[in-house]
Design a protein around this motif. Structure first.
Motif, PDB file in Angstrom:
ATOM      1  N   ARG A 119     145.571 -26.840  66.418  1.00 34.94           N
ATOM      2  CA  ARG A 119     146.282 -25.660  65.942  1.00 34.94           C
ATOM      3  C   ARG A 119     146.533 -25.823  64.457  1.00 34.94           C
ATOM      4  O   ARG A 119     147.105 -26.825  64.027  1.00 34.94           O
ATOM      5  CB  ARG A 119     147.610 -25.502  66.695  1.00 34.94           C
ATOM      6  N   PHE A 120     146.098 -24.844  63.675  1.00 34.45           N
ATOM      7  CA  PHE A 120     146.255 -24.948  62.229  1.00 34.45           C
ATOM      8  C   PHE A 120     146.283 -23.551  61.617  1.00 34.45           C
ATOM      9  O   PHE A 120     145.900 -22.558  62.248  1.00 34.45           O
ATOM     10  CB  PHE A 120     145.123 -25.778  61.608  1.00 34.45           C
ATOM     11  N   GLN A 121     146.748 -23.475  60.364  1.00 39.94           N
ATOM     12  CA  GLN A 121     146.823 -22.227  59.621  1.00 39.94           C
ATOM     13  C   GLN A 121     145.888 -22.323  58.431  1.00 39.94           C
ATOM     14  O   GLN A 121     145.886 -23.328  57.715  1.00 39.94           O
ATOM     15  CB  GLN A 121     148.257 -21.966  59.147  1.00 39.94           C
ATOM     16  N   VAL A 122     145.084 -21.280  58.208  1.00 41.22           N
ATOM     17  CA  VAL A 122     144.065 -21.323  57.168  1.00 41.22           C
ATOM     18  C   VAL A 122     143.830 -19.916  56.628  1.00 41.22           C
ATOM     19  O   VAL A 122     143.975 -18.927  57.351  1.00 41.22           O
ATOM     20  CB  VAL A 122     142.752 -21.927  57.736  1.00 41.22           C
ATOM     21  N   GLU A 123     143.490 -19.837  55.326  1.00 39.28           N
ATOM     22  CA  GLU A 123     143.192 -18.543  54.723  1.00 39.28           C
ATOM     23  C   GLU A 123     141.785 -18.085  55.106  1.00 39.28           C
ATOM     24  O   GLU A 123     140.842 -18.879  55.106  1.00 39.28           O
ATOM     25  CB  GLU A 123     143.318 -18.611  53.198  1.00 39.28           C
ATOM     26  N   HIS A 124     141.629 -16.792  55.403  1.00 39.04           N
ATOM     27  CA  HIS A 124     140.358 -16.186  55.787  1.00 39.04           C
ATOM     28  C   HIS A 124     139.914 -15.183  54.723  1.00 39.04           C
ATOM     29  O   HIS A 124     140.751 -14.503  54.116  1.00 39.04           O
ATOM     30  CB  HIS A 124     140.488 -15.450  57.130  1.00 39.04           C
ATOM     31  N   ARG A 125     138.595 -15.075  54.526  1.00 37.62           N
ATOM     32  CA  ARG A 125     138.027 -14.104  53.604  1.00 37.62           C
ATOM     33  C   ARG A 125     137.801 -12.766  54.323  1.00 37.62           C
ATOM     34  O   ARG A 125     137.370 -12.737  55.473  1.00 37.62           O
ATOM     35  CB  ARG A 125     136.686 -14.586  53.050  1.00 37.62           C
ATOM     36  N   CYS A 126     138.082 -11.670  53.620  1.00 35.83           N
ATOM     37  CA  CYS A 126     137.809 -10.328  54.143  1.00 35.83           C
ATOM     38  C   CYS A 126     136.617  -9.722  53.397  1.00 35.83           C
ATOM     39  O   CYS A 126     136.279 -10.148  52.281  1.00 35.83           O
ATOM     40  CB  CYS A 126     139.035  -9.422  53.984  1.00 35.83           C
ATOM     41  N   LYS A 127     136.006  -8.727  53.992  1.00 37.48           N
ATOM     42  CA  LYS A 127     134.823  -8.112  53.400  1.00 37.48           C
ATOM     43  C   LYS A 127     135.135  -7.434  52.077  1.00 37.48           C
ATOM     44  O   LYS A 127     134.287  -7.396  51.173  1.00 37.48           O
ATOM     45  CB  LYS A 127     134.233  -7.092  54.387  1.00 37.48           C
ATOM     46  N   ASP A 128     136.372  -6.908  51.926  1.00 28.17           N
ATOM     47  CA  ASP A 128     136.749  -6.230  50.691  1.00 28.17           C
ATOM     48  C   ASP A 128     137.302  -7.178  49.633  1.00 28.17           C
ATOM     49  O   ASP A 128     137.817  -6.750  48.606  1.00 28.17           O
ATOM     50  CB  ASP A 128     137.762  -5.125  50.981  1.00 28.17           C
ATOM     51  N   GLY A 129     137.208  -8.484  49.866  1.00 30.45           N
ATOM     52  CA  GLY A 129     137.660  -9.461  48.884  1.00 30.45           C
ATOM     53  C   GLY A 129     139.068  -9.969  49.103  1.00 30.45           C
ATOM     54  O   GLY A 129     139.497 -10.920  48.441  1.00 30.45           O
ATOM     55  N   ARG A 130     139.820  -9.360  50.000  1.00 33.88           N
ATOM     56  CA  ARG A 130     141.176  -9.816  50.260  1.00 33.88           C
ATOM     57  C   ARG A 130     141.159 -11.175  50.967  1.00 33.88           C
ATOM     58  O   ARG A 130     140.171 -11.569  51.568  1.00 33.88           O
ATOM     59  CB  ARG A 130     141.924  -8.818  51.142  1.00 33.88           C
ATOM     60  N   LEU A 131     142.295 -11.858  50.872  1.00 30.47           N
ATOM     61  CA  LEU A 131     142.507 -13.092  51.623  1.00 30.47           C
ATOM     62  C   LEU A 131     143.675 -12.876  52.565  1.00 30.47           C
ATOM     63  O   LEU A 131     144.713 -12.339  52.169  1.00 30.47           O
ATOM     64  CB  LEU A 131     142.805 -14.272  50.685  1.00 30.47           C
ATOM     65  N   ILE A 132     143.519 -13.271  53.810  1.00 30.95           N
ATOM     66  CA  ILE A 132     144.595 -13.163  54.787  1.00 30.95           C
ATOM     67  C   ILE A 132     144.781 -14.527  55.452  1.00 30.95           C
ATOM     68  O   ILE A 132     143.872 -15.359  55.465  1.00 30.95           O
ATOM     69  CB  ILE A 132     144.314 -12.092  55.856  1.00 30.95           C
ATOM     70  N   TRP A 133     145.990 -14.731  55.994  1.00 29.22           N
ATOM     71  CA  TRP A 133     146.269 -15.980  56.693  1.00 29.22           C
ATOM     72  C   TRP A 133     146.042 -15.802  58.195  1.00 29.22           C
ATOM     73  O   TRP A 133     146.421 -14.781  58.765  1.00 29.22           O
ATOM     74  CB  TRP A 133     147.708 -16.416  56.452  1.00 29.22           C
ATOM     75  N   GLY A 134     145.425 -16.803  58.796  1.00 27.38           N
ATOM     76  CA  GLY A 134     145.228 -16.788  60.239  1.00 27.38           C
ATOM     77  C   GLY A 134     145.715 -18.084  60.855  1.00 27.38           C
ATOM     78  O   GLY A 134     145.550 -19.163  60.275  1.00 27.38           O
ATOM     79  N   GLU A 135     146.334 -17.980  62.020  1.00 28.48           N
ATOM     80  CA  GLU A 135     146.718 -19.160  62.796  1.00 28.48           C
ATOM     81  C   GLU A 135     145.667 -19.350  63.881  1.00 28.48           C
ATOM     82  O   GLU A 135     145.439 -18.458  64.703  1.00 28.48           O
ATOM     83  CB  GLU A 135     148.094 -18.968  63.414  1.00 28.48           C
ATOM     84  N   VAL A 136     145.025 -20.502  63.878  1.00 30.08           N
ATOM     85  CA  VAL A 136     143.866 -20.758  64.739  1.00 30.08           C
ATOM     86  C   VAL A 136     144.226 -21.792  65.793  1.00 30.08           C
ATOM     87  O   VAL A 136     144.827 -22.831  65.483  1.00 30.08           O
ATOM     88  CB  VAL A 136     142.665 -21.260  63.910  1.00 30.08           C
ATOM     89  N   GLN A 137     143.855 -21.501  67.019  1.00 27.01           N
ATOM     90  CA  GLN A 137     143.910 -22.483  68.105  1.00 27.01           C
ATOM     91  C   GLN A 137     142.483 -22.684  68.598  1.00 27.01           C
ATOM     92  O   GLN A 137     141.823 -21.721  68.980  1.00 27.01           O
ATOM     93  CB  GLN A 137     144.799 -22.002  69.247  1.00 27.01           C
ATOM     94  N   SER A 138     142.031 -23.923  68.562  1.00 31.29           N
ATOM     95  CA  SER A 138     140.634 -24.211  68.888  1.00 31.29           C
ATOM     96  C   SER A 138     140.558 -25.395  69.843  1.00 31.29           C
ATOM     97  O   SER A 138     141.364 -26.332  69.755  1.00 31.29           O
ATOM     98  CB  SER A 138     139.864 -24.534  67.602  1.00 31.29           C
ATOM     99  N   LYS A 139     139.559 -25.327  70.733  1.00 32.33           N
ATOM    100  CA  LYS A 139     139.354 -26.412  71.694  1.00 32.33           C
ATOM    101  C   LYS A 139     137.856 -26.577  71.953  1.00 32.33           C
ATOM    102  O   LYS A 139     137.128 -25.582  72.026  1.00 32.33           O
ATOM    103  CB  LYS A 139     140.071 -26.099  73.001  1.00 32.33           C
ATOM    104  N   PRO A 140     137.380 -27.819  72.072  1.00 27.10           N
ATOM    105  CA  PRO A 140     135.941 -28.026  72.328  1.00 27.10           C
ATOM    106  C   PRO A 140     135.566 -27.691  73.770  1.00 27.10           C
ATOM    107  O   PRO A 140     136.369 -27.840  74.693  1.00 27.10           O
ATOM    108  CB  PRO A 140     135.745 -29.520  72.043  1.00 27.10           C
ATOM    109  N   ASP A 141     134.327 -27.210  73.945  1.00 25.70           N
ATOM    110  CA  ASP A 141     133.746 -27.022  75.273  1.00 25.70           C
ATOM    111  C   ASP A 141     132.876 -28.238  75.571  1.00 25.70           C
ATOM    112  O   ASP A 141     132.097 -28.681  74.717  1.00 25.70           O
ATOM    113  CB  ASP A 141     132.886 -25.757  75.313  1.00 25.70           C
ATOM    114  N   ARG A 142     132.974 -28.786  76.765  1.00 30.39           N
ATOM    115  CA  ARG A 142     132.236 -30.000  77.112  1.00 30.39           C
ATOM    116  C   ARG A 142     131.390 -29.769  78.356  1.00 30.39           C
ATOM    117  O   ARG A 142     131.758 -28.980  79.239  1.00 30.39           O
ATOM    118  CB  ARG A 142     133.191 -31.169  77.353  1.00 30.39           C
TER     119      ARG A 142
END
Length: 477
Positions: free
Chosen positions: A245-268
């Motif tokens: 779980r982490f927070q990271v800035e994302h790029r938008c198509k119009d050049g804006r930057l937004i913050w996203g909180e990501v939860q990620s898990k590997p598939d095995r």
């Protein structure tokens, strides 16, 4: 601030105080879904609304009788059309008649935001001036590890259920506001839900088949790669956990930057090998902006912009650690204004606030940039001096010299105007100052504060507008 607006903010604050004092469980319905808060004397920001409701109900259960909150000072602020702030200093009187809290000044910051047509509480920060709150006390702080573990288990369970039914998975992802995604083992996007186009402006065919790193800023890419490297090391050692779980800035198509909180898990696969990743991204740009405002309010006095009690204690902790390493002494100056209440009584709190702001400016002008000036509440201020001499006598002389400079500066005439066209109000206000010299960790934070506070009261009892040195390191008082 327009009087009608001020009355509105005051009404919101009074409603909260009444419900809290009455231990009214309906108060929990006023917390926003995007709620955050600092409980008691802790420094950890809680983002979970349900956790805050649990803490509130535990508080109500432990002290079921009505409590009394004796207001000492109240500041109302208008941050924007739909965000307002109330900051209060008060004494807490428990129904049991205990005097531990009633002798101290507590601080409360409330942030209200208009959501639709209803004003909701989006932040609540209590600063309770006592240490080591334990289980069973009025405002205990408990670790959230168990709750986080339960949340991770719940997310894992729901993710597994979605994996078992791809049709149901797609049905659920079409309308959700959160972005659901999958990648292969090389972090190439294989699926992304329609929410990403609504959020960042990219169509699914512009994202699928591309590396996931194209979503992030350069700093975000380094953050994610670092987390993946650490996860690979943990995985090889057999200690890798579940979701990242982490927070990271994302790029938008119009050049804006937004913050996203990501939860990620590997598939095995059945052999335990990673064959891809899946996760959920939630936009938190507004929350990040509000958190920054919350941090400012949580560690600074809203009226004077000085450090508050919580931040002063952190700086004192750092100064004592630095003193232990360098063998240099430090000093804590406790100040109380001698002639403040008559100004409030005669001209009102608005003029009193102007004087407090001017006092803060004069204090900052008297010390070095590396020193800390704080407002503890009401008309009490604290100055922390660090990196004084290694010799106790010289350190004492240095601290007393600064204290005398402050005393003379604060004693100069104050000329206060509530508006440019309003008549000027002249006022003389001196200060009683207690000075406590400290060295390393020879004593606790509370002991240093108590010595300075006691010396300040001695200065008041001996006629005010004077300085008294606390017994202990560097002097005899």
């Amino acid at each position: 601030m327009h009087p009608d607006r001020q009355r509105k903010i005051r009404a919101l604050f009074d409603e909260y105080i009444e419900m809290y004092a009455a231990r009214d469980d309906r108060l929990t319905a006023r917390f926003s879904q995007n709620f955050s808060g600092y409980p008691g004397s802790g420094t950890r920001l809680i983002h979970n609304r349900d956790e805050w409701i649990r803490i509130t109900r535990q508080d109500f259960a432990q002290v079921p009788g009505r409590i009394r909150m004796e207001m000492l000072d109240l500041a109302l602020q208008d941050l924007s059309t739909d965000v307002v702030v109330a900051t209060a200093f008060f004494h807490i009187h428990l129904p049991s008649g205990g005097h531990q809290l009633s002798r101290e000044v507590a601080r409360l910051v409330l942030i209200f935001r208009c959501e639709g047509e209803v004003w909701m509480i989006v932040h609540c920060s209590y600063s309770i001036p006592y240490q080591s709150a334990q289980d069973g006390e009025v405002y205990p702080l408990k670790s959230l590890e168990e709750q986080n573990s339960a949340l991770q288990a719940l997310v894992a369970e729901r993710t597994q259920a979605l994996d078992e039914s791809q049709a149901l998975y797609r049905l659920l992802t079409e309308d959700t506001q959160d972005v659901l995604w999958r990648t292969d083992s090389q972090l190439i996007v294989t699926y992304i839900s329609p929410a990403d186009e609504r959020l960042r402006g990219f169509r699914a065919d512009e994202v699928v088949g591309h590396p996931v790193f194209e979503m992030f800023t350069e700093e975000g890419v380094e953050l994610v790669k670092g987390m993946l490297r650490r996860r690979a090391i943990e995985d090889s050692a057999g200690s890798a956990g579940g979701f990242l779980r982490f927070q990271v800035e994302h790029r938008c198509k119009d050049g804006r930057l937004i913050w996203g909180e990501v939860q990620s898990k590997p598939d095995r696969n059945a052999q335990g090998e990673i064959i891809g990743y899946h996760g959920i991204t939630r936009e938190i740009t507004e929350r990040k902006r509000l958190e920054e405002q919350v941090r400012q309010l949580a560690f600074h006095d809203p009226l004077t912009r000085l450090a508050n009690r919580r931040l002063m204690l952190e700086h004192l902790e750092q100064a004592m650690s630095a003193s232990k390493r360098s063998h240099r002494h430090g000093a804590l100056l406790f100040l109380d204004l001698d002639n403040f209440k008559p100004l409030n009584d005669l001209h009102g709190h608005g003029v009193g606030d102007l004087l407090l702001i001017e006092v803060a400016e004069r204090l900052k002008a008297c010390v070095r940039e590396a020193d800390t000036v704080a407002r503890f509440g009401g008309d009490e201020f604290v100055v922390l001096l660090s990196e004084l001499s290694t010799q106790p006598g010289e350190a004492t002389e240095q601290a007393v010299a600064v204290a005398d400079k402050i005393r003379l500066c604060l004693a100069e005439l104050y000329v206060l105007k509530t508006a440019p066209s309003a008549p000027a109000i002249g006022h003389h206000c001196t200060a009683s100052i207690g000075v406590a010299i400290f060295h390393g960790r020879d004593e606790s934070q509370n002991a240093v504060i108590d010595r300075a506070d006691t010396a300040m009261y001695q200065a008041k009892e001996e006629g005010r507008n004077r300085i008294r040195l606390a017994p202990g390191i560097g002097g005899t008082g």
